[in-house]
Scaffold this motif. Sequence first.
Motif, PDB file in Angstrom:
ATOM      1  N   ASP B  86     -39.106  16.443 -41.641  1.00 58.60           N
ATOM      2  CA  ASP B  86     -37.910  17.236 -41.158  1.00 58.60           C
ATOM      3  C   ASP B  86     -36.454  16.669 -41.403  1.00 58.60           C
ATOM      4  OD1 ASP B  86     -39.718  17.612 -39.024  1.00 58.60           O
ATOM      5  OD2 ASP B  86     -39.356  16.363 -37.499  1.00 58.60           O
ATOM      6  N   MET B 112     -47.026  16.961 -45.607  1.00 55.94           N
ATOM      7  CA  MET B 112     -46.777  17.697 -44.435  1.00 55.94           C
ATOM      8  C   MET B 112     -48.365  17.425 -43.834  1.00 55.94           C
ATOM      9  SD  MET B 112     -44.241  19.643 -43.665  1.00 55.94           S
ATOM     10  CE  MET B 112     -45.158  20.827 -42.423  1.00 55.94           C
ATOM     11  N   LYS B 156     -35.714  24.076 -44.777  1.00 57.56           N
ATOM     12  CA  LYS B 156     -37.336  23.217 -44.074  1.00 57.56           C
ATOM     13  C   LYS B 156     -37.648  25.434 -43.218  1.00 57.56           C
ATOM     14  CE  LYS B 156     -40.420  20.949 -41.716  1.00 57.56           C
ATOM     15  NZ  LYS B 156     -41.209  19.696 -40.861  1.00 57.56           N
ATOM     16  N   VAL B 157     -38.594  25.988 -44.495  1.00 58.24           N
ATOM     17  CA  VAL B 157     -38.554  27.428 -43.296  1.00 58.24           C
ATOM     18  C   VAL B 157     -40.215  27.290 -42.866  1.00 58.24           C
ATOM     19  CG1 VAL B 157     -37.499  28.136 -44.638  1.00 58.24           C
ATOM     20  CG2 VAL B 157     -40.169  27.838 -45.764  1.00 58.24           C
ATOM     21  N   HIS B 158     -40.728  26.449 -42.669  1.00 60.51           N
ATOM     22  CA  HIS B 158     -42.102  26.850 -41.696  1.00 60.51           C
ATOM     23  C   HIS B 158     -42.170  24.707 -41.379  1.00 60.51           C
ATOM     24  CE1 HIS B 158     -45.641  27.313 -40.230  1.00 60.51           C
ATOM     25  NE2 HIS B 158     -46.061  28.935 -40.237  1.00 60.51           N
ATOM     26  N   SER B 159     -42.859  25.092 -39.888  1.00 62.39           N
ATOM     27  CA  SER B 159     -42.985  23.845 -39.057  1.00 62.39           C
ATOM     28  C   SER B 159     -43.908  23.334 -39.129  1.00 62.39           C
ATOM     29  CB  SER B 159     -42.380  23.860 -37.627  1.00 62.39           C
ATOM     30  OG  SER B 159     -43.243  24.144 -37.329  1.00 62.39           O
ATOM     31  N   THR B 160     -45.420  23.724 -39.908  1.00 59.95           N
ATOM     32  CA  THR B 160     -46.546  23.343 -40.140  1.00 59.95           C
ATOM     33  C   THR B 160     -47.265  23.538 -41.365  1.00 59.95           C
ATOM     34  OG1 THR B 160     -47.254  25.179 -38.636  1.00 59.95           O
ATOM     35  CG2 THR B 160     -46.791  23.467 -37.792  1.00 59.95           C
TER      36      THR B 160
END
Lengths: 338, 338
Positions: B86, B112, B156-160
């Motif tokens: 995060d 992740m 950070k370009v994607h949360s998942t």
Amino acid sequence: MEKLRVIGTGGTIAATATEKGDKPTIGVTTLLHKIPQIRERFDSDPIQLLQKDSTFINHKDWARIAREAYHASAQGNKVLITHGTDTLAYTSAALSFAIQNPQTSIVLTGSMRLPEEPETDALKNLTDSAIFLLEGAKGVYVVFNGKVMTASRITKVHSTDVNAFDTVDGKYVATVEENRVVYQNKLVESNAQTNLADTFDNRVCTLKVTPSLPKDIFDAILDKGFKAINIAAFGTGNIPYTSSKGDPEKVLGGLLRKAIQTARRVPVVVTSQAAHGGVDLRKYEVGRKIEIPPMISGEDMSQEAAHVKLMWCLGQGMNLDEIRRSFERSYAGEITVG
Amino acid sequence: MEKLRVIGTGGTIAATATEKGDKPTIGVTTLLHKIPQIRERFDSDPIQLLQKDSTFINHKDWARIAREAYHASAQGNKVLITHGTDTLAYTSAALSFAIQNPQTSIVLTGSMRLPEEPETDALKNLTDSAIFLLEGAKGVYVVFNGKVMTASRITKVHSTDVNAFDTVDGKYVATVEENRVVYQNKLVESNAQTNLADTFDNRVCTLKVTPSLPKDIFDAILDKGFKAINIAAFGTGNIPYTSSKGDPEKVLGGLLRKAIQTARRVPVVVTSQAAHGGVDLRKYEVGRKIEIPPMISGEDMSQEAAHVKLMWCLGQGMNLDEIRRSFERSYAGEITVG
């Protein structure tokens, strides 16, 4: 011939290089003339509604554009809106909420390169827009760099490249390849009553959470009478909710909770500062601690759409509970429901 | 055997699923044991410095991690830091500024997916980190999803998705393919004196410009005594600088100019809210109007690096002019100079 209302608002697609830097000067009629697919296939009716760099497009402009587009659409016209790229993601979200269930296609486009430049993407984007408009899909769309996207889903991911936009879920409605529309996903069209709801309230702030962000930032925002906050949180929606000292009121999450629960009843939406992937407040312990209620999950909405949806909900006179319910509902494909 | 200091700080790479959601519980020693490339090739010395979800990592933690990593590096160890995703982009920028010209490799990584999940990326990211550490490149790097990136450049370009990080310029130092390091760009290493500068000041706010954003948001921030602002502007760095009413003091750009020029002398850095491409304040007329001076261009820095660099400059006691000069200089590859 198909009837087409073209609404010019300015932007790079209408700009020329000047000694003071690039600025919008080209009329929309001049632009249209360059596009045979529009000249030959449409009976087009252009209007120069605005001539602005989109940095200056505000919520009153959204209402003007929405009214023009809505009335043209209600009269059976397809609608093409040319717009600067800087705030295209915000305007396209705004039109998605303001023009409910349009009975024709409303397409927004723009360009990253001046029309006069040899490598301009203006002509391609206008041509692709015309090709998609011929399909007759109902709804509001953005056509850019060969991609047809749901207008409430886009985000500007590059400040200089012609491939400047993406959707937050990485899905496109269609691509335009060799002058043909290739559908990538099933079109979601509504047959519900069309309606115009064009009022927005600008007292909304998007705040990016950063490590060690002093908690009084929220007091600052609330003290100035902001009516809603969109939090660009970490990852899947994480916000520091407690400190090692253990007093939850002393950190961001605690303060937000207080803002919602006290007399102020300020709606707080949680989105992700990561461009893609959205939020999932159930995934981590830190997410569950701030879970809705009281906070409102932005789910897989873009930050831009969440911000604009708050402006729109407030503009429609909704209270906290109505806004919460609105955020569980998809008006224009802005969230994945169910 | 190579000497390796491993610093565990928590994060998903150290987390297990619990009834209350995922939380960090796995010690760094347990993690290391799973990686033959570390077990067999390094004489490793692990320390569990923190055990936090990275949502809670703050600027004092940065200082602790920096000191540990600096001293280990100064004693000839290679350094591997495991961290949550995060705030990895913030911590990696912080270490880039705090540990100047390290004489060994300092690598940050995370995951992740939980280590216990069959599809975990924890083992791959640790293995790739070990393989890159064996190369002996001096400097601070992030290794994630097969990419070796300059630590001051990531976002950070994607949360998942496991491909969660990218660099703002789209360039990688190297990729790790089939257990081999394939260089993508020339390594930039410095032979300058190594140094530790680990003080950060947290009274910095990143504010995202949105259409029709009420101008009093800046008063709110300045009234609370924030010492610096990082503006996430539109596109190439555009901020509304004037209204149709024509009074430049009444809009964002004018207010910012005032904050810088008056006694407050608040540093204001302009970055782009588009993830990639950076700012270029000379491109558009709207950019030139707010051009430096007085504002400081973030050039092609990430928003995260710009925010952290402001925290670091303030922490080093720099005044406005010194901060301006610092932002023209690359300490750790965070901007492209010249």
